[in-house]
Design a protein around this motif. Structure first.
Motif, PDB file in Angstrom:
ATOM      1  N   GLU A 137      34.727  47.594  56.484  1.00 20.85           N
ATOM      2  CA  GLU A 137      36.010  47.166  55.940  1.00 20.85           C
ATOM      3  C   GLU A 137      35.935  47.165  54.419  1.00 20.85           C
ATOM      4  N   VAL A 138      36.917  47.817  53.806  1.00 19.66           N
ATOM      5  CA  VAL A 138      36.970  47.866  52.340  1.00 19.66           C
ATOM      6  C   VAL A 138      37.410  46.501  51.811  1.00 19.66           C
ATOM      7  N   GLN A 139      36.651  45.979  50.872  1.00 17.32           N
ATOM      8  CA  GLN A 139      37.009  44.715  50.226  1.00 17.32           C
ATOM      9  C   GLN A 139      36.944  44.883  48.719  1.00 17.32           C
ATOM     10  N   LEU A 140      37.950  44.328  48.062  1.00 17.21           N
ATOM     11  CA  LEU A 140      38.050  44.398  46.604  1.00 17.21           C
ATOM     12  C   LEU A 140      38.339  43.006  46.073  1.00 17.21           C
ATOM     13  N   VAL A 141      37.596  42.602  45.051  1.00 19.17           N
ATOM     14  CA  VAL A 141      37.786  41.279  44.469  1.00 19.17           C
ATOM     15  C   VAL A 141      37.873  41.413  42.962  1.00 19.17           C
ATOM     16  N   GLU A 142      39.046  41.072  42.415  1.00 20.91           N
ATOM     17  CA  GLU A 142      39.243  41.146  40.966  1.00 20.91           C
ATOM     18  C   GLU A 142      38.870  39.824  40.304  1.00 20.91           C
ATOM     19  N   SER A 143      38.501  39.935  39.050  1.00 23.10           N
ATOM     20  CA  SER A 143      38.255  38.746  38.235  1.00 23.10           C
ATOM     21  C   SER A 143      38.463  39.119  36.774  1.00 23.10           C
ATOM     22  N   GLY A 144      38.586  38.095  35.930  1.00 21.84           N
ATOM     23  CA  GLY A 144      38.644  38.335  34.496  1.00 21.84           C
ATOM     24  C   GLY A 144      39.998  38.131  33.853  1.00 21.84           C
ATOM     25  N   GLY A 145      41.021  37.820  34.637  1.00 22.71           N
ATOM     26  CA  GLY A 145      42.324  37.589  34.045  1.00 22.71           C
ATOM     27  C   GLY A 145      42.357  36.286  33.252  1.00 22.71           C
ATOM     28  N   GLY A 146      43.450  36.086  32.545  1.00 23.04           N
ATOM     29  CA  GLY A 146      43.591  34.860  31.762  1.00 23.04           C
ATOM     30  C   GLY A 146      44.706  34.965  30.752  1.00 23.04           C
ATOM     31  N   LEU A 147      44.709  34.000  29.848  1.00 21.89           N
ATOM     32  CA  LEU A 147      45.714  33.932  28.786  1.00 21.89           C
ATOM     33  C   LEU A 147      45.090  34.417  27.486  1.00 21.89           C
ATOM     34  N   VAL A 148      45.790  35.307  26.809  1.00 22.88           N
ATOM     35  CA  VAL A 148      45.288  35.851  25.547  1.00 22.88           C
ATOM     36  C   VAL A 148      46.468  36.067  24.615  1.00 22.88           C
ATOM     37  N   GLN A 149      46.206  35.972  23.335  1.00 20.71           N
ATOM     38  CA  GLN A 149      47.254  36.233  22.356  1.00 20.71           C
ATOM     39  C   GLN A 149      47.455  37.728  22.172  1.00 20.71           C
ATOM     40  N   ALA A 150      48.641  38.091  21.748  1.00 19.17           N
ATOM     41  CA  ALA A 150      48.925  39.491  21.453  1.00 19.17           C
ATOM     42  C   ALA A 150      47.911  40.026  20.444  1.00 19.17           C
ATOM     43  N   GLY A 151      47.439  41.235  20.710  1.00 17.71           N
ATOM     44  CA  GLY A 151      46.405  41.831  19.881  1.00 17.71           C
ATOM     45  C   GLY A 151      45.002  41.580  20.370  1.00 17.71           C
ATOM     46  N   GLY A 152      44.861  40.674  21.314  1.00 17.69           N
ATOM     47  CA  GLY A 152      43.551  40.322  21.841  1.00 17.69           C
ATOM     48  C   GLY A 152      43.088  41.271  22.928  1.00 17.69           C
ATOM     49  N   SER A 153      41.950  40.912  23.526  1.00 22.59           N
ATOM     50  CA  SER A 153      41.317  41.757  24.539  1.00 22.59           C
ATOM     51  C   SER A 153      40.920  40.944  25.761  1.00 22.59           C
ATOM     52  N   LEU A 154      40.867  41.622  26.881  1.00 25.71           N
ATOM     53  CA  LEU A 154      40.342  41.062  28.124  1.00 25.71           C
ATOM     54  C   LEU A 154      39.642  42.181  28.875  1.00 25.71           C
ATOM     55  N   ARG A 155      38.656  41.799  29.692  1.00 22.78           N
ATOM     56  CA  ARG A 155      38.041  42.771  30.580  1.00 22.78           C
ATOM     57  C   ARG A 155      38.169  42.278  32.021  1.00 22.78           C
ATOM     58  N   LEU A 156      38.765  43.109  32.840  1.00 25.94           N
ATOM     59  CA  LEU A 156      38.886  42.816  34.263  1.00 25.94           C
ATOM     60  C   LEU A 156      37.756  43.513  35.011  1.00 25.94           C
ATOM     61  N   SER A 157      37.338  42.876  36.095  1.00 22.78           N
ATOM     62  CA  SER A 157      36.314  43.455  36.970  1.00 22.78           C
ATOM     63  C   SER A 157      36.862  43.546  38.382  1.00 22.78           C
ATOM     64  N   CYS A 158      36.407  44.552  39.093  1.00 21.30           N
ATOM     65  CA  CYS A 158      36.771  44.728  40.499  1.00 21.30           C
ATOM     66  C   CYS A 158      35.491  45.024  41.265  1.00 21.30           C
ATOM     67  N   ALA A 159      35.035  44.041  42.036  1.00 21.72           N
ATOM     68  CA  ALA A 159      33.843  44.208  42.854  1.00 21.72           C
ATOM     69  C   ALA A 159      34.246  44.784  44.197  1.00 21.72           C
ATOM     70  N   ALA A 160      33.645  45.903  44.561  1.00 22.41           N
ATOM     71  CA  ALA A 160      34.050  46.632  45.767  1.00 22.41           C
ATOM     72  C   ALA A 160      32.927  46.655  46.789  1.00 22.41           C
ATOM     73  N   SER A 161      33.309  46.675  48.051  1.00 22.17           N
ATOM     74  CA  SER A 161      32.322  46.790  49.121  1.00 22.17           C
ATOM     75  C   SER A 161      32.965  47.410  50.342  1.00 22.17           C
ATOM     76  N   GLY A 162      32.116  47.920  51.236  1.00 30.59           N
ATOM     77  CA  GLY A 162      32.613  48.409  52.509  1.00 30.59           C
ATOM     78  C   GLY A 162      32.948  49.887  52.550  1.00 30.59           C
ATOM     79  N   PHE A 163      32.604  50.645  51.492  1.00 27.88           N
ATOM     80  CA  PHE A 163      32.883  52.077  51.517  1.00 27.88           C
ATOM     81  C   PHE A 163      31.902  52.805  50.613  1.00 27.88           C
ATOM     82  N   THR A 164      31.850  54.120  50.815  1.00 28.25           N
ATOM     83  CA  THR A 164      30.967  54.956  50.000  1.00 28.25           C
ATOM     84  C   THR A 164      31.668  55.284  48.691  1.00 28.25           C
ATOM     85  N   PHE A 165      31.123  54.749  47.608  1.00 25.80           N
ATOM     86  CA  PHE A 165      31.780  54.823  46.307  1.00 25.80           C
ATOM     87  C   PHE A 165      32.180  56.236  45.934  1.00 25.80           C
ATOM     88  N   ASP A 166      31.297  57.175  46.110  1.00 30.31           N
ATOM     89  CA  ASP A 166      31.513  58.529  45.592  1.00 30.31           C
ATOM     90  C   ASP A 166      32.724  59.223  46.202  1.00 30.31           C
TER      91      ASP A 166
END
Length: 128
Positions: free
Chosen positions: A1-30
């Motif tokens: 079973e394909v599972q995806l879990v995001e993280s890294g969201g939040g509140l930021v001011q305009a001009g700022g930066s964020l990095r989101l992550s998506c941890a995946a499992s249950g399938f062949t990446f390639d």
């Protein structure tokens, strides 16, 4: 079973930066394409980027090109979205989604309904 879990969201001011992550499992990446999509209140879900996990090549939506960078770490089965120069109009719930890669990245970018599996989403709020 394909599972995806995001993280890294939040509140930021305009001009700022964020990095989101998506941890995946249950399938062949390639064999898959991973996309980042977003949905702002009252708007339809739209494509942000799509990455071919076989070679890391990414196609971006025009609205984020030059500001957002998607990358993948196949050893960790994780995909990232680095978001720089954020604007208030980038405020949305961001989702990662996966699909067995039969068509082009551009195709999937424009057709969120064709993705096979979705994460739960992570909220990004950009204040002005």
């Amino acid at each position: 079973e394909v599972q995806l879990v995001e993280s890294g969201g939040g509140l930021v001011q305009a001009g700022g930066s964020l990095r989101l992550s998506c941890a995946a499992s249950g399938f062949t990446f390639d064999y898959y394409t991973i996309g980042w999509f977003r949905q702002a209140p009252g708007k339809e879900r739209e494509g942000v980027s799509c990455t071919s996990l076989s070679d890391g090549t990414t196609t971006y939506a025009y609205s984020v090109k030059g500001r957002f960078t998607a990358s993948s770490d196949n050893a960790k089965n994780t995909v990232y979205l680095q978001m720089n120069s954020l604007k208030p109009e980038d405020t949305a719930v961001y989702y990662c989604a996966a699909v067995r890669a039969y068509y082009s990245r551009s195709y999937y970018l424009g057709a969120p309904n064709t993705m096979d599996a979705w994460g739960q989403g992570t909220l990004v709020t950009v204040s002005s």
